[in-house]
Design a protein around this motif. Structure first.
Motif, PDB file in Angstrom:
ATOM      1  N   LEU A  31      27.612  42.168  82.650  1.00 27.23           N
ATOM      2  CA  LEU A  31      28.240  42.853  81.519  1.00 27.23           C
ATOM      3  C   LEU A  31      28.707  44.233  81.964  1.00 27.23           C
ATOM      4  O   LEU A  31      27.979  44.941  82.649  1.00 27.23           O
ATOM      5  CB  LEU A  31      27.239  42.964  80.365  1.00 27.23           C
ATOM      6  N   ARG A  32      29.893  44.591  81.602  1.00 23.31           N
ATOM      7  CA  ARG A  32      30.416  45.916  81.923  1.00 23.31           C
ATOM      8  C   ARG A  32      29.834  46.957  80.985  1.00 23.31           C
ATOM      9  O   ARG A  32      29.612  46.682  79.806  1.00 23.31           O
ATOM     10  CB  ARG A  32      31.928  45.934  81.777  1.00 23.31           C
ATOM     11  N   PRO A  33      29.602  48.173  81.487  1.00 21.58           N
ATOM     12  CA  PRO A  33      29.138  49.248  80.601  1.00 21.58           C
ATOM     13  C   PRO A  33      30.165  49.506  79.495  1.00 21.58           C
ATOM     14  O   PRO A  33      31.371  49.407  79.725  1.00 21.58           O
ATOM     15  CB  PRO A  33      29.028  50.447  81.534  1.00 21.58           C
ATOM     16  N   PHE A  34      29.669  49.818  78.303  1.00 20.40           N
ATOM     17  CA  PHE A  34      30.560  50.172  77.195  1.00 20.40           C
ATOM     18  C   PHE A  34      29.821  51.054  76.213  1.00 20.40           C
ATOM     19  O   PHE A  34      28.596  51.197  76.265  1.00 20.40           O
ATOM     20  CB  PHE A  34      31.105  48.917  76.493  1.00 20.40           C
TER      21      PHE A  34
ATOM     22  N   THR B 266      30.050  52.200  71.870  1.00 21.43           N
ATOM     23  CA  THR B 266      30.690  52.037  70.564  1.00 21.43           C
ATOM     24  C   THR B 266      30.228  53.172  69.655  1.00 21.43           C
ATOM     25  O   THR B 266      29.091  53.638  69.743  1.00 21.43           O
ATOM     26  CB  THR B 266      30.361  50.683  69.903  1.00 21.43           C
ATOM     27  N   PHE B 267      31.126  53.605  68.795  1.00 21.73           N
ATOM     28  CA  PHE B 267      30.855  54.661  67.827  1.00 21.73           C
ATOM     29  C   PHE B 267      31.046  54.064  66.445  1.00 21.73           C
ATOM     30  O   PHE B 267      32.055  53.411  66.191  1.00 21.73           O
ATOM     31  CB  PHE B 267      31.845  55.813  67.997  1.00 21.73           C
ATOM     32  N   ASP B 268      30.093  54.278  65.537  1.00 19.44           N
ATOM     33  CA  ASP B 268      30.298  53.793  64.171  1.00 19.44           C
ATOM     34  C   ASP B 268      30.648  54.967  63.259  1.00 19.44           C
ATOM     35  O   ASP B 268      30.512  56.127  63.632  1.00 19.44           O
ATOM     36  CB  ASP B 268      29.106  52.980  63.663  1.00 19.44           C
ATOM     37  N   THR B 269      31.113  54.664  62.080  1.00 21.63           N
ATOM     38  CA  THR B 269      31.577  55.701  61.162  1.00 21.63           C
ATOM     39  C   THR B 269      30.435  56.503  60.553  1.00 21.63           C
ATOM     40  O   THR B 269      30.666  57.555  59.967  1.00 21.63           O
ATOM     41  CB  THR B 269      32.430  55.088  60.032  1.00 21.63           C
ATOM     42  N   ALA B 270      29.186  56.046  60.706  1.00 17.29           N
ATOM     43  CA  ALA B 270      28.036  56.748  60.153  1.00 17.29           C
ATOM     44  C   ALA B 270      27.414  57.728  61.153  1.00 17.29           C
ATOM     45  O   ALA B 270      26.358  58.287  60.898  1.00 17.29           O
ATOM     46  CB  ALA B 270      26.987  55.736  59.695  1.00 17.29           C
ATOM     47  N   GLY B 271      28.048  57.911  62.316  1.00 22.68           N
ATOM     48  CA  GLY B 271      27.523  58.847  63.302  1.00 22.68           C
ATOM     49  C   GLY B 271      26.593  58.222  64.320  1.00 22.68           C
ATOM     50  O   GLY B 271      25.892  58.925  65.042  1.00 22.68           O
ATOM     51  N   GLY B 272      26.591  56.899  64.411  1.00 21.36           N
ATOM     52  CA  GLY B 272      25.759  56.215  65.395  1.00 21.36           C
ATOM     53  C   GLY B 272      26.551  55.850  66.637  1.00 21.36           C
ATOM     54  O   GLY B 272      27.759  55.614  66.579  1.00 21.36           O
ATOM     55  N   VAL B 273      25.862  55.847  67.763  1.00 21.82           N
ATOM     56  CA  VAL B 273      26.463  55.444  69.018  1.00 21.82           C
ATOM     57  C   VAL B 273      25.512  54.443  69.671  1.00 21.82           C
ATOM     58  O   VAL B 273      24.294  54.572  69.576  1.00 21.82           O
ATOM     59  CB  VAL B 273      26.743  56.663  69.934  1.00 21.82           C
ATOM     60  N   GLN B 274      26.065  53.417  70.276  1.00 21.82           N
ATOM     61  CA  GLN B 274      25.271  52.428  70.989  1.00 21.82           C
ATOM     62  C   GLN B 274      26.146  51.826  72.068  1.00 21.82           C
ATOM     63  O   GLN B 274      27.352  51.974  72.048  1.00 21.82           O
ATOM     64  CB  GLN B 274      24.712  51.335  70.079  1.00 21.82           C
ATOM     65  N   GLY B 275      25.498  51.164  73.005  1.00 18.44           N
ATOM     66  CA  GLY B 275      26.288  50.549  74.056  1.00 18.44           C
ATOM     67  C   GLY B 275      25.430  49.918  75.117  1.00 18.44           C
ATOM     68  O   GLY B 275      24.220  49.758  74.963  1.00 18.44           O
ATOM     69  N   SER B 276      26.089  49.570  76.197  1.00 17.41           N
ATOM     70  CA  SER B 276      25.437  48.936  77.328  1.00 17.41           C
ATOM     71  C   SER B 276      25.673  49.787  78.570  1.00 17.41           C
ATOM     72  O   SER B 276      26.776  50.303  78.785  1.00 17.41           O
ATOM     73  CB  SER B 276      26.001  47.538  77.560  1.00 17.41           C
ATOM     74  N   LEU B 277      24.645  49.901  79.381  1.00 16.64           N
ATOM     75  CA  LEU B 277      24.752  50.594  80.658  1.00 16.64           C
ATOM     76  C   LEU B 277      25.114  49.607  81.765  1.00 16.64           C
ATOM     77  O   LEU B 277      25.202  49.968  82.920  1.00 16.64           O
ATOM     78  CB  LEU B 277      23.434  51.291  80.987  1.00 16.64           C
ATOM     79  N   GLY B 278      25.272  48.362  81.408  1.00 14.83           N
ATOM     80  CA  GLY B 278      25.553  47.287  82.360  1.00 14.83           C
ATOM     81  C   GLY B 278      24.495  46.209  82.248  1.00 14.83           C
ATOM     82  O   GLY B 278      24.790  45.032  82.233  1.00 14.83           O
ATOM     83  N   CYS B 279      23.245  46.618  82.134  1.00 11.75           N
ATOM     84  CA  CYS B 279      22.113  45.700  81.955  1.00 11.75           C
ATOM     85  C   CYS B 279      21.293  46.155  80.742  1.00 11.75           C
ATOM     86  O   CYS B 279      21.027  45.387  79.846  1.00 11.75           O
ATOM     87  CB  CYS B 279      21.268  45.681  83.221  1.00 11.75           C
TER      88      CYS B 279
ATOM     89  N   GLN C 248      19.740  44.681  88.822  1.00  9.68           N
ATOM     90  CA  GLN C 248      20.309  44.755  90.157  1.00  9.68           C
ATOM     91  C   GLN C 248      21.253  45.932  90.311  1.00  9.68           C
ATOM     92  O   GLN C 248      21.358  46.506  91.381  1.00  9.68           O
ATOM     93  CB  GLN C 248      21.043  43.458  90.500  1.00  9.68           C
ATOM     94  N   GLN C 249      21.972  46.305  89.289  1.00  8.35           N
ATOM     95  CA  GLN C 249      22.976  47.370  89.365  1.00  8.35           C
ATOM     96  C   GLN C 249      22.451  48.680  88.779  1.00  8.35           C
ATOM     97  O   GLN C 249      23.134  49.332  88.005  1.00  8.35           O
ATOM     98  CB  GLN C 249      24.247  46.926  88.628  1.00  8.35           C
ATOM     99  N   MET C 250      21.275  49.110  89.169  1.00  6.38           N
ATOM    100  CA  MET C 250      20.690  50.322  88.605  1.00  6.38           C
ATOM    101  C   MET C 250      21.500  51.575  88.943  1.00  6.38           C
ATOM    102  O   MET C 250      21.528  52.529  88.176  1.00  6.38           O
ATOM    103  CB  MET C 250      19.244  50.489  89.065  1.00  6.38           C
TER     104      MET C 250
ATOM    105  N   VAL D 240      24.764  51.873  89.081  1.00  6.43           N
ATOM    106  CA  VAL D 240      25.855  51.948  88.105  1.00  6.43           C
ATOM    107  C   VAL D 240      25.324  52.506  86.792  1.00  6.43           C
ATOM    108  O   VAL D 240      25.918  53.402  86.189  1.00  6.43           O
ATOM    109  CB  VAL D 240      26.504  50.560  87.888  1.00  6.43           C
ATOM    110  N   GLU D 241      24.185  51.996  86.351  1.00  7.21           N
ATOM    111  CA  GLU D 241      23.581  52.466  85.099  1.00  7.21           C
ATOM    112  C   GLU D 241      23.254  53.951  85.169  1.00  7.21           C
ATOM    113  O   GLU D 241      23.515  54.700  84.235  1.00  7.21           O
ATOM    114  CB  GLU D 241      22.318  51.667  84.784  1.00  7.21           C
ATOM    115  N   LYS D 242      22.674  54.367  86.275  1.00  6.54           N
ATOM    116  CA  LYS D 242      22.285  55.765  86.445  1.00  6.54           C
ATOM    117  C   LYS D 242      23.516  56.681  86.364  1.00  6.54           C
ATOM    118  O   LYS D 242      23.504  57.685  85.656  1.00  6.54           O
ATOM    119  CB  LYS D 242      21.577  55.938  87.782  1.00  6.54           C
ATOM    120  N   LYS D 243      24.588  56.329  87.063  1.00  4.02           N
ATOM    121  CA  LYS D 243      25.802  57.151  87.062  1.00  4.02           C
ATOM    122  C   LYS D 243      26.468  57.174  85.689  1.00  4.02           C
ATOM    123  O   LYS D 243      26.963  58.209  85.239  1.00  4.02           O
ATOM    124  CB  LYS D 243      26.779  56.657  88.119  1.00  4.02           C
ATOM    125  N   PHE D 244      26.474  56.033  84.996  1.00  3.79           N
ATOM    126  CA  PHE D 244      27.069  55.956  83.667  1.00  3.79           C
ATOM    127  C   PHE D 244      26.315  56.869  82.704  1.00  3.79           C
ATOM    128  O   PHE D 244      26.911  57.660  81.970  1.00  3.79           O
ATOM    129  CB  PHE D 244      27.050  54.504  83.182  1.00  3.79           C
TER     130      PHE D 244
END
Length: 94
Positions: free
Chosen positions: A1-4, A6-19, A47-49, A51-55
Motif C-alpha cells: 500500500l502506498r502512503p497516503f 486524508t483530511f475530513d471536514t471535522a478537523g480529523g486526519v488519518q492515513g497510511s505510512l505504507g504499512c 519490511q518498508q520501515m 519509507v514509513e520513517k521518512k514519511f
C-alpha cells in the motif's frame, strides 16, 4: 500500500505510512498554514520501515504553508517543499 493522508471536514486526519496507519487532527488558517496534530499510529514491524520513517518525519515538520494546484496538495516548510500529494478517489485505491 502506498502512503497516503486524508483530511475530513471535522478537523480529523488519518492515513497510511505504507504499512502502519496513523490518525490525529489538523487545522489550517487563511494564510495557508497547516498544523498537524498526530495522536497515534499502529506499530507493526514492516519490511518498508525506512519509507514509513521518512514519511512521518516529513509530516511532523513545521508546515508553514500549503498550496493546492489542480489535483495536488503541496506542503512547505519555509522555502522547502516537504511533500506533494495527488488527489485520488479512495473508492478506487487498491
Amino acid at each position: 500500500l502506498r502512503p497516503f493522508i486524508t483530511f475530513d471536514t471535522a478537523g480529523g486526519v488519518q492515513g497510511s505510512l505504507g504499512c502502519n496507519t496513523f490518525f490525529g487532527g489538523y487545522s489550517a488558517n487563511r494564510k495557508h498554514k497547516l498544523t498537524l496534530d498526530f495522536q497515534g499510529a499502529t506499530k507493526r514491524l514492516c519490511q518498508q520501515m525506512e519509507v514509513e520513517k521518512k514519511f512521518m518525519q516529513a509530516l511532523k515538520r513545521d508546515i508553514t504553508r500549503y498550496e493546492i494546484e489542480g489535483e495536488e496538495l503541496i506542503l512547505f516548510s519555509g522555502d522547502d517543499e516537504v511533500m506533494r500529494f495527488v488527489a485520488v478517489d479512495l473508492g478506487k485505491v487498491e
